[in-house]
Enzyme design. Structure first.
Site, short mmCIF file in Angstrom:
data_model
loop_
_atom_site.label_atom_id
_atom_site.label_comp_id
_atom_site.label_asym_id
_atom_site.label_seq_id
_atom_site.Cartn_x
_atom_site.Cartn_y
_atom_site.Cartn_z
N GLY A 63 45.89 43.11 4.44
CA GLY A 63 44.53 42.66 4.14
C GLY A 63 44.51 41.27 3.53
O GLY A 63 45.46 40.51 3.67
N HIS A 89 43.47 35.87 6.48
CA HIS A 89 43.20 34.44 6.65
C HIS A 89 43.49 34.08 8.10
O HIS A 89 43.82 34.96 8.91
CB HIS A 89 44.03 33.61 5.67
CG HIS A 89 45.49 33.97 5.66
ND1 HIS A 89 46.32 33.76 6.74
CD2 HIS A 89 46.25 34.56 4.71
CE1 HIS A 89 47.53 34.18 6.46
NE2 HIS A 89 47.53 34.68 5.23
N GLU A 96 55.75 34.19 12.20
CA GLU A 96 57.06 33.55 11.95
C GLU A 96 57.17 33.05 10.51
O GLU A 96 58.24 32.68 10.07
CB GLU A 96 57.28 32.39 12.93
CG GLU A 96 57.63 32.88 14.31
CD GLU A 96 57.76 31.78 15.33
OE1 GLU A 96 57.47 30.60 15.01
OE2 GLU A 96 58.12 32.11 16.47
N HIS A 118 46.50 35.59 9.96
CA HIS A 118 46.34 36.94 10.52
C HIS A 118 45.49 36.89 11.79
O HIS A 118 45.79 37.57 12.78
CB HIS A 118 45.63 37.86 9.51
CG HIS A 118 46.36 38.06 8.23
ND1 HIS A 118 45.97 37.48 7.05
CD2 HIS A 118 47.47 38.79 7.95
CE1 HIS A 118 46.79 37.85 6.08
NE2 HIS A 118 47.72 38.63 6.59
#
Ligand code: PAF
Length: 282
Positions: free
Chosen positions: A30, A33, A149, A36
């Protein structure tokens, strides 16, 4: 957008999805930003349906790390995911995923890759990550799972777990999303004051400097990395490590290795920041 608040609910809603559709899965804790959301967007280029989990996993926090202070922004997260057209969000409780408690739960351990870099200071952290990711992958059964990454060690550990256990899922790596000043996007950036946010991009700038030096022919990885630690500490960071390691097995990089990444972790105002840069072509 559907929301499944427990595993049983998730099972039912997954069964209702189109049988032939591919599912891409993005596990998160959660406080979403753009990093995600880039995983979600990449997911939609690879599959018809994208499932996201939001679960602050207590098993990957050590007793010295403040689990309670981890930012929880569920309403905002759900709004962002709905805007992306996400199919289903899984928001289980701790009791749902660990019904017998944390200690009694079966653990998944990936040897080797987990006792270096972040694993050295954050003992047990990667066992917590692999245990929850293994469980989530089993519950969601996606075709593809996407990881950033930015957490390169985590990505390599998860790839090894999936390969070693023969798990039927493709692991897709998505490049680190950065602010215009180079700072890697992270939920932890929200802990930083504006002064620290001005200093934080030095982490990436220093990794770039090492990358440039290596592209220019330098191979004294230890010297280059020690210089990064010194420069960061002079700026107010407390460096944990800066190391050049091989991506295939995370052993220290040697002169003739070609799959080298520079990994760095350093705290600023008590907030631990990590970043890395892969040096592939030189
Ligand atoms: O990278 C994260 O946010 C977490 O480690 C993950 C993969 C969601 C597991 O809790």
């Amino acid at each position: 957008m559907e929301i499944a608040r427990n595993s049983q609910d998730l099972r039912q809603r997954l069964a209702e999805l189109q049988g032939n559709d591919n599912i891409a899965f993005v596990p998160t804790m959660g406080n979403l930003h753009d990093g995600h959301l880039s995983l979600v967007r990449r997911g939609f280029t690879m599959a018809e349906q994208v499932v996201v989990s939001i679960f602050v996993n207590p098993l990957q926090f050590s007793p010295t790390e403040d689990l309670d202070a981890y930012p929880r922004t569920l309403e905002q997260d759900l709004r962002l995911l709905a805007e992306e057209g996400v199919t289903l969000v899984f928001t289980p409780s701790v009791e749902d995923l660990y019904p017998a408690g944390l200690q009694a739960h079966t653990k998944v351990t990936v040897p080797g890759l987990t006792d270096v870099l972040c694993g050295r200071q954050r003992v047990g952290h990667f066992d917590g990550v692999t245990t929850v990711v293994c469980k989530l992958l089993n519950l969601v059964s996606p075709d593809i799972a996407l990881f950033g990454e930015k957490d390169l060690q985590q990505l390599l550990v998860i790839r090894k777990m999936v390969a070693d256990l023969g798990m039927p899922v493709q692991i897709e790596a998505v490049p680190t999303q950065r602010d215009t000043n180079g700072l890697a996007l992270s939920s932890r950036n929200s802990y930083l004051t504006s002064e620290a946010l001005d200093v934080a991009p030095a982490l990436y700038r220093n990794l770039m400097a090492v990358s440039d030096a290596v592209q220019g022919g330098a191979r004294d990885y230890i010297g280059l990395c020690n210089a990064v630690v010194q420069r960061l500490n002079a700026l107010g960071f407390i460096s944990d490590y800066c190391e050049a390691r091989r991506c295939c097995d995370l052993l220290p990089a040697q002169e003739d290795d070609t799959d080298v990444a520079i990994f760095c972790a350093a705290s600023l105002e008590g907030t631990r920041l990590i970043d890395n840069i892969v040096i592939e072509h030189y």
